[in-house]
Design a protein around this motif. Structure first.
Motif, short mmCIF file in Angstrom:
data_model
loop_
_atom_site.label_atom_id
_atom_site.label_comp_id
_atom_site.label_asym_id
_atom_site.label_seq_id
_atom_site.Cartn_x
_atom_site.Cartn_y
_atom_site.Cartn_z
N ASP A 9 0.79 -1.35 0.02
CA ASP A 9 -0.20 0.04 -0.36
C ASP A 9 1.20 1.11 -0.29
N SER A 10 1.10 1.46 -1.31
CA SER A 10 2.48 2.48 -1.26
C SER A 10 2.59 3.09 -2.58
N GLY A 11 2.84 4.50 -2.10
CA GLY A 11 3.16 5.80 -2.94
C GLY A 11 4.27 5.78 -3.37
N GLY A 12 5.18 5.00 -3.52
CA GLY A 12 6.63 4.47 -4.56
C GLY A 12 7.41 5.12 -3.26
N ALA A 13 8.56 5.77 -4.20
CA ALA A 13 9.96 5.64 -3.49
C ALA A 13 9.90 7.75 -2.89
N PHE A 14 10.11 8.43 -2.44
CA PHE A 14 9.58 9.84 -1.82
C PHE A 14 10.45 10.57 -2.71
N LEU A 15 10.61 11.29 -3.13
CA LEU A 15 11.83 11.36 -5.10
C LEU A 15 12.22 12.40 -4.25
N PRO A 16 11.97 13.40 -3.04
CA PRO A 16 13.68 14.06 -3.29
C PRO A 16 14.06 13.79 -2.09
N LEU A 17 14.47 12.47 -2.15
CA LEU A 17 15.27 11.30 -1.18
C LEU A 17 15.65 10.23 -1.96
N GLN A 18 15.30 10.89 -3.65
CA GLN A 18 15.81 10.11 -4.18
C GLN A 18 17.60 9.54 -4.19
N SER A 19 18.66 10.62 -3.76
CA SER A 19 19.70 9.51 -3.87
C SER A 19 19.86 9.20 -3.00
#
Length: 476
Positions: free
Chosen positions: A114-124
């Motif tokens: 039940d996930s929105g995927g990766a938290f993009l601001p911390l993708q690195s």
């Protein structure tokens, strides 16, 4: 209090939004429907606590071990009340640890996605490296090759990286009107093409059950989905060895007394056998080399009917203590007996000031290296409990996290650090005056060390498998 706080997920408003508006069950209610009973071992429940991710209360996913249809399983369940189940770096680390446990112990894996995927601001911090998010999918493939079953329930939005977890599992269930599966959701389609498409049409349960075939089972409700997964598990033909019901005695002394025996620091002269007598079946302990190297206690006993070897700190790890420890660890390995390590390591004494002291110091280092090798190479299960201090190289000798124990737990009073902050000023003064810095710098460093050596600081970063209450040690 901390466990109570993180068990509430993203807070009252987020839980109401999740359960009332979106008509979804809370993550812990899902586990109640899935597991045989409510007695499961939650792993690292404090992971992510007070870490620098803004107002995220915890890792956003639960991991643990419990029984489904009588089979021991590792489960990973997203908590969508925490930022929509978005994956933060600590969440990736938590999932990877759960998969490591599944591979090491050949335990069936269950994913509640039940996930929105990766938290993009911390993708690195969660995408590019081999210990980042992609490793989850790599592990899924390796576990399939190892013939370790994996099943999944799509019980919410599964976006981007979250979509690969159920599609790489052996069998997946998707829930109507709740479960969706796509690499990019309707807002991104609208932004990219100008087209409006509903979540159901883009990646709902009917689409993936009838058209794409990404899902193997369609469920009209959450309750039906968890019943379906239990049925799937019952047909996996994955019956581990039957567990023997071993009759065992309780300790002669109450385990509640461990609350009063938990060491406050390494200077405590309390004999560790007082602690062992409240952990071992019938308080029986067959000590090995009782009169030699007495600052380390070694011997055999039973915990809940299982024979184990015990290696427990009882003071500074001397040369003799390490030689004894090496001998005992090798015995356990030879006899295929699991080892329990009880850590309460003392910091090193001051640097040697004479030739004789230097010789003694080097002998101690050599014997410590010998025990490190014995611990690292012992091909038996190892479980480490930090009951007091865990400092410096002594933590390696006693099977700290870097020596890959199967599990490592902390008591709440535990301290994990390179040096003890209370011992730090004497270490600084051992060097020249330029190294000590002014008093304010030293004070700041001691405060930083004090904060970073807390059991809760350690557990928030997943340096262990959880903080446990002393009286629960036997059960855990």
């Amino acid at each position: 209090e901390l466990l109570e706080m993180v068990s509430k997920g993203g807070g009252e408003n987020a839980t109401l939004h999740h359960t009332q508006r979106n008509k979804k069950l809370f993550v812990r209610e899902r586990l109640k429907l899935l597991l045989d009973d409510e007695s499961f071992l939650e792993l690292s429940p404090l992971a992510g606590l007070n870490m620098p991710y803004g107002d995220v209360p915890a890792a956003g996913c639960l991991t643990g071990i419990g029984k489904i249809c009588g089979v021991w399983c590792v489960f990973t369940a997203n908590d969508a009340t925490v930022k929509g189940g978005t994956i933060y770096p600590i969440g990736v680390k938590k999932q990877l640890r759960a998969q490591e446990i599944a591979m090491q112990n050949r335990l069936l894996s269950v994913y509640l996605v039940d996930s929105g995927g990766a938290f993009l601001p911390l993708q690195s911090e969660l995408f590019p490296d081999k210990s980042h998010g992609g490793r989850v999918f790599y592990n899924e493939a390796i576990m399939s090759a190892m013939r370790i079953p994996q099943v999944a329930v799509v019980c919410g939005s599964c976006v981007a990286g979250g979509a690969y977890v159920p599609t790489m599992a052996e069998e997946a269930v998707i829930i109507d009107k709740i479960g969706t599966l796509f690499l990019a959701g309707p807002p991104l389609v609208k932004a990219a093409t100008g087209e409006y498409v509903s979540p159901e049409d883009l990646g709902g349960a009917k689409l993936h059950s009838k058209v794409s075939g990404c899902s193997d089972h369609f469920a009209s409700s959450e309750k039906e989905a968890y019943e379906c997964i239990r049925n799937v598990i019952s047909t996996l033909n994955y019956d581990p060895l039957p567990e023997e019901i071993i009759e065992h005695d309780s300790p002669l002394y109450s385990s509640d007394e461990l609350l009063g025996l938990a060491p406050r620091d390494y200077r405590c002269t309390l004999p560790v056998k007082l602690i062992l007598s409240r952990l071992m079946d019938g308080s029986r302990f067959q000590e090995f080399k009782a009169n030699y190297g007495t600052t380390l206690v070694t011997g055999f006993g039973h915990v809940e009917g299982h024979l184990v070897g015990i290696v427990a700190n009882n003071g500074e790890l001397s040369h003799d203590a390490c030689l004894k420890g090496s001998h005992f660890v090798q015995l356990c390995s030879q006899r295929s007996i699991p080892i329990l390590f009880f850590q309460n390591t003392a910091p090193h004494t001051a640097e040697p000031t004479s030739i004789s002291q230097a010789e003694a110091h080097s002998n101690r280092l050599k014997s410590q290296a010998s025990m490190m090798a014995a611990v690292a190479c012992a091909a038996v299960p190892k479980i480490t409990i930090v009951i007091g201090g865990c400092y410096g190289s002594d933590s390696y000798v006693m099977c700290g996290r870097s020596f890959s124990p199967n599990f490592l737990f902390l008591w709440p009073n535990a301290r994990v650090a390179l040096v003890d902050s209370r011992h730090f000023s004497t270490i600084s003064q051992a060097g020249d005056n330029d190294c000590t810095g002014d008093e304010s710098q030293l004070k700041h460093l001691k405060e930083k060390l004090e904060e970073e050596s807390s059991a809760f600081y350690s557990s928030a970063r997943l340096w262990d498998d959880g903080v446990i209450l002393p009286q629960n040690t036997r059960k855990v």
